[in-house]
Each structure stands twice: as structure tokens, then as C-alpha cells.
Write a protein that holds these residues in place. Sequence first.
Motif, mmCIF file in Angstrom:
data_model
loop_
_atom_site.group_PDB
_atom_site.id
_atom_site.type_symbol
_atom_site.label_atom_id
_atom_site.label_comp_id
_atom_site.label_asym_id
_atom_site.label_seq_id
_atom_site.Cartn_x
_atom_site.Cartn_y
_atom_site.Cartn_z
ATOM 1 N N LEU A 31 0.780 -1.247 0.091
ATOM 2 C CA LEU A 31 0.097 0.007 -0.212
ATOM 3 C C LEU A 31 1.103 1.487 0.078
ATOM 4 C CD1 LEU A 31 -2.906 -1.147 2.424
ATOM 5 C CD2 LEU A 31 -2.803 -0.938 0.041
ATOM 6 N N SER A 32 0.438 2.195 -0.447
ATOM 7 C CA SER A 32 0.944 3.781 -0.855
ATOM 8 C C SER A 32 1.181 4.227 0.669
ATOM 9 C CB SER A 32 0.291 4.480 -1.430
ATOM 10 O OG SER A 32 0.843 5.916 -1.480
ATOM 11 N N GLU A 33 2.362 4.954 1.126
ATOM 12 C CA GLU A 33 2.640 5.520 2.147
ATOM 13 C C GLU A 33 2.475 7.076 1.927
ATOM 14 O OE1 GLU A 33 6.349 4.003 3.812
ATOM 15 O OE2 GLU A 33 5.528 2.085 4.316
ATOM 16 N N LYS A 34 2.166 7.155 0.662
ATOM 17 C CA LYS A 34 2.191 8.939 0.283
ATOM 18 C C LYS A 34 1.133 9.474 1.108
ATOM 19 C CE LYS A 34 1.415 11.330 -4.116
ATOM 20 N NZ LYS A 34 1.087 11.443 -5.300
ATOM 21 N N LYS A 35 1.692 10.768 1.623
ATOM 22 C CA LYS A 35 0.681 11.618 2.425
ATOM 23 C C LYS A 35 -0.405 11.853 1.437
ATOM 24 C CE LYS A 35 0.865 15.739 5.187
ATOM 25 N NZ LYS A 35 1.559 17.047 5.694
ATOM 26 N N PRO A 36 -1.598 11.924 2.308
ATOM 27 C CA PRO A 36 -2.788 12.329 1.529
ATOM 28 C C PRO A 36 -3.022 13.643 1.240
ATOM 29 C CG PRO A 36 -3.449 11.484 3.885
ATOM 30 C CD PRO A 36 -1.967 11.139 3.502
ATOM 31 N N LEU A 37 -3.427 14.259 0.111
ATOM 32 C CA LEU A 37 -3.770 15.715 -0.011
ATOM 33 C C LEU A 37 -4.638 16.070 0.941
ATOM 34 C CD1 LEU A 37 -4.343 15.580 -4.045
ATOM 35 C CD2 LEU A 37 -2.348 16.145 -2.909
ATOM 36 N N SER A 38 -4.546 17.267 0.990
ATOM 37 C CA SER A 38 -5.804 18.013 1.827
ATOM 38 C C SER A 38 -7.125 17.621 1.278
ATOM 39 C CB SER A 38 -5.453 19.486 2.116
ATOM 40 O OG SER A 38 -5.827 20.126 0.887
ATOM 41 N N TYR A 39 -8.071 17.901 2.090
ATOM 42 C CA TYR A 39 -9.614 17.848 1.474
ATOM 43 C C TYR A 39 -9.879 18.657 0.596
ATOM 44 C CZ TYR A 39 -14.333 16.897 1.346
ATOM 45 O OH TYR A 39 -15.951 16.446 0.987
ATOM 46 N N GLN A 40 -9.377 19.887 0.334
ATOM 47 C CA GLN A 40 -9.839 20.784 -0.700
ATOM 48 C C GLN A 40 -9.040 20.433 -1.811
ATOM 49 O OE1 GLN A 40 -12.340 22.924 -0.709
ATOM 50 N NE2 GLN A 40 -11.803 23.081 -2.697
ATOM 51 N N GLU A 41 -7.603 20.050 -1.623
ATOM 52 C CA GLU A 41 -6.709 19.627 -2.692
ATOM 53 C C GLU A 41 -7.416 18.380 -3.516
ATOM 54 O OE1 GLU A 41 -2.376 20.955 -1.842
ATOM 55 O OE2 GLU A 41 -3.345 19.214 -0.567
ATOM 56 N N GLN A 42 -8.042 17.611 -2.657
ATOM 57 C CA GLN A 42 -8.637 16.261 -3.367
ATOM 58 C C GLN A 42 -9.885 16.475 -4.058
ATOM 59 O OE1 GLN A 42 -9.643 13.749 0.201
ATOM 60 N NE2 GLN A 42 -7.586 13.088 0.502
ATOM 61 N N ILE A 43 -10.744 17.726 -3.526
ATOM 62 C CA ILE A 43 -11.795 17.987 -4.414
ATOM 63 C C ILE A 43 -11.121 18.754 -5.733
ATOM 64 C CG2 ILE A 43 -13.789 19.555 -4.468
ATOM 65 C CD1 ILE A 43 -14.201 17.478 -2.508
ATOM 66 N N SER A 44 -10.244 19.509 -5.590
ATOM 67 C CA SER A 44 -9.827 20.148 -6.906
ATOM 68 C C SER A 44 -9.462 19.143 -7.738
ATOM 69 C CB SER A 44 -8.758 21.078 -6.621
ATOM 70 O OG SER A 44 -9.161 21.924 -5.711
ATOM 71 N N ARG A 45 -8.753 18.196 -7.297
ATOM 72 C CA ARG A 45 -7.962 17.172 -8.122
ATOM 73 C C ARG A 45 -9.191 16.116 -8.951
ATOM 74 N NH1 ARG A 45 -3.012 14.336 -9.056
ATOM 75 N NH2 ARG A 45 -3.311 13.357 -11.251
ATOM 76 N N LEU A 46 -10.099 15.838 -8.099
ATOM 77 C CA LEU A 46 -11.389 15.228 -8.655
ATOM 78 C C LEU A 46 -12.045 16.006 -9.672
ATOM 79 C CD1 LEU A 46 -14.019 13.057 -6.474
ATOM 80 C CD2 LEU A 46 -14.705 15.039 -7.983
ATOM 81 N N VAL A 47 -12.204 17.105 -9.435
ATOM 82 C CA VAL A 47 -13.014 17.880 -10.492
ATOM 83 C C VAL A 47 -12.300 18.130 -11.826
ATOM 84 C CG1 VAL A 47 -13.954 20.284 -10.837
ATOM 85 C CG2 VAL A 47 -14.410 19.353 -8.707
ATOM 86 N N HIS A 48 -10.743 18.383 -11.452
ATOM 87 C CA HIS A 48 -10.142 18.308 -12.669
ATOM 88 C C HIS A 48 -10.010 17.083 -13.548
ATOM 89 C CE1 HIS A 48 -6.532 19.147 -15.323
ATOM 90 N NE2 HIS A 48 -6.138 18.141 -14.883
ATOM 91 N N GLU A 49 -9.875 16.034 -12.604
ATOM 92 C CA GLU A 49 -9.897 14.628 -13.629
ATOM 93 C C GLU A 49 -11.064 14.361 -14.284
ATOM 94 O OE1 GLU A 49 -7.368 12.899 -14.180
ATOM 95 O OE2 GLU A 49 -5.804 14.124 -12.869
ATOM 96 N N ILE A 50 -12.209 14.627 -13.802
ATOM 97 C CA ILE A 50 -13.559 14.398 -14.162
ATOM 98 C C ILE A 50 -13.832 15.308 -15.401
ATOM 99 C CG2 ILE A 50 -16.115 14.711 -14.146
ATOM 100 C CD1 ILE A 50 -15.804 13.409 -11.120
ATOM 101 N N ARG A 51 -13.408 16.530 -15.587
ATOM 102 C CA ARG A 51 -13.417 17.514 -16.567
ATOM 103 C C ARG A 51 -12.615 16.946 -17.594
ATOM 104 N NH1 ARG A 51 -11.084 21.929 -14.297
ATOM 105 N NH2 ARG A 51 -13.111 22.421 -13.237
ATOM 106 N N GLU A 52 -11.521 16.269 -17.322
ATOM 107 C CA GLU A 52 -10.679 16.113 -18.336
ATOM 108 C C GLU A 52 -11.092 14.504 -19.046
ATOM 109 O OE1 GLU A 52 -8.452 18.059 -19.996
ATOM 110 O OE2 GLU A 52 -9.191 19.382 -18.497
ATOM 111 N N ALA A 53 -11.892 13.975 -18.211
ATOM 112 C CA ALA A 53 -12.183 12.325 -18.570
ATOM 113 C C ALA A 53 -12.844 12.369 -20.030
ATOM 114 C CB ALA A 53 -12.926 11.902 -17.637
#
Length: 316
Positions: A31-53
Motif C-alpha cells: 500500500l502507498s505511504e504517500k501523504k494524502p492531499l488536503s480535503y480541498q486539494e482532493q476535491i480540486s483534483r477530482l473535479v479536474h480529472e472528471i472535467r478532462e475525462a
Amino acid sequence: MSFYENLVMQTQMNYQQYYSVYASGRTSYALSEKKPLSYQEQISRLVHEIREADCILVGGASGLSAAGGGDFYYEDNASFHKYFGKFVEKYHFKGAFDGMMRQRDDRTAFWAYLATFLHTTQTAPVREPYLNLDALLQGKDFFILTTNQDTQFVKLYPEDKVAEIQGDHRFFQCAACCTDDTWDTVKPVEKMMSAMGDDITIPENLIPRCPHCGSPLTVNIADSNSFFQTRHFQKKMKDYQNFIQKYHGKNLVILELGIGWRNRMIKEPLMQLTASEPHAFYITFNKGEIYIPSDIADKSVGMNGDIADMLERILG
């Protein structure tokens, strides 16, 4: 063998190989040990990925329905007592699936419970998280892969957009497996419910039987290998495979909602698909169960929290 069935077979072989690891609550994945993004960063990344999908593959499981009030399947709670109270009083079940798993000698009593179980899901309105998910999907081509049997997705989308890989409460199949036919459950269940009234049994003559061999029917769900041989299931797998082939190499967002770690029939194939597709991005929603393998950590986001609340806030 279809692409998805291949992934499922690989998953089952992996499970057998690492059974002792899984039995102890751990995983064979690094499993990844990468530090999770902040909640707002997660939202921003999600919106970006869906927009570009170019397309979105939705994986949905029990956590999605539970977030909208369909929380009575595994829990002995107020919702369960609301729908199944008269059965709880006599049999002391601890959740809807607990009642399904307890085979009673009296088949008229068992079918009364089963009819209530099916009627509860068949007549339930589309729950709020599903409506919010639908809003999120607007303007995108998508496909739904779900282990839920509660008909929520097919109340929203055409049949060729949804693959219920563990079954569907709208269909019967022969318990003796004499045919790959399936039959409608909705009208027979309505008759059972009407005949039952306030009782907890149904008339013997309402128990449905196979028109080919006379054996009792059973619900078309993945409790035996015969389920996977039905034409209904095979058609669903073909629809899924066509979708994956159509978008191979494209920007694919895999949106996973409420799939627990133990639900490997769907979770591991989705993670494997993320790893194999060069432009896939994996977004997993869950409450307290965020597992991201290290080999897809750079193309994944884990949304930890209440699914209903998060979907509402994303749209908001």
C-alpha cells in the motif's frame, strides 16, 4: 472469457494464494505511504480529472446505498425494523441479509420474507447520493459496474449502461440450473405481498417454479456458479467489455464509491484496470477504508468521509 471475467479470475487466484494474509485483515498489496492531499486539494483534483475525462467507469457497492438510507442490509437498526419488524419479532434477525441467509423449513414463511426483501428494494425511491452522482456524470460517457443488487442504478440508467455483477432483485432463475433463462420478479412479488397482508406466510401456490422443469425458482444473484451462466449476466459482461475496449488508451476516470476492502470481486479488478490503463485515474470514496496500492499512488485520490456529504459538497 471476457476481459472482466479474466480480472475476476486473477483476483480469486490472488485471494487463494494470500488467504492467510486476508484472513488476518491485512492485504497482499504493497500500500502507498504517500501523504494524502488536503480535503480541498482532493476535491480540486477530482473535479479536474472528471472535467478532462473521456469517460467514467463507476464502481458502486453497499456503502453508496447505505449513505442514502439503504443501511438495513447488514444492520439491526431502525430502518430494518421499519420494513421487517413483523419478521424480527418472530425470528430475531439482525439485518436484512441475516434473514435471507437463515433458511426456514417452512417455505411459505421463507418466501414471505424473501418477497418483503425484494419488494423493499424494488419500490425504494432513488436515493440522494445516486442523484448527486448522476449530476456529477452529466456530459460524460460512463458505465456502471456494481455489486449492489438493489436496482438503484437501473432506476436511473438504461440497461446497457449498468452491469450488476452480483445479481439483480428484479429477476428469478431456476434453482436447479436447468436453463440459462431468467424471469421477472416484480409482478410475482406484488402478488405475494398482496396475499400476505399482515401475516408472515404466503399461499403455497404463489411460490414460483421453473416453467421448464418445475423446480422452485431462486433470485438471480451470485450465490452459485449458475448465476454466471445466465444470458442476463453474460449480456452485462459484454456491455462492460465493449465500454472498456471503446476507451482503451483514453482518459479514463475510475470512480469507486463505497466498496469495502473485503469486496474483492469488484475492488481489485478496478485497481488492476487502473494499473493497466496508461491514462486511467482512480478516485475512491469510502469512510475509514482508503486503500491505495503503491503502484497506482500517483494516479489515485482517496476521499475519506461520508459519501453522501462529500458528493453534495463537490456539487455545491
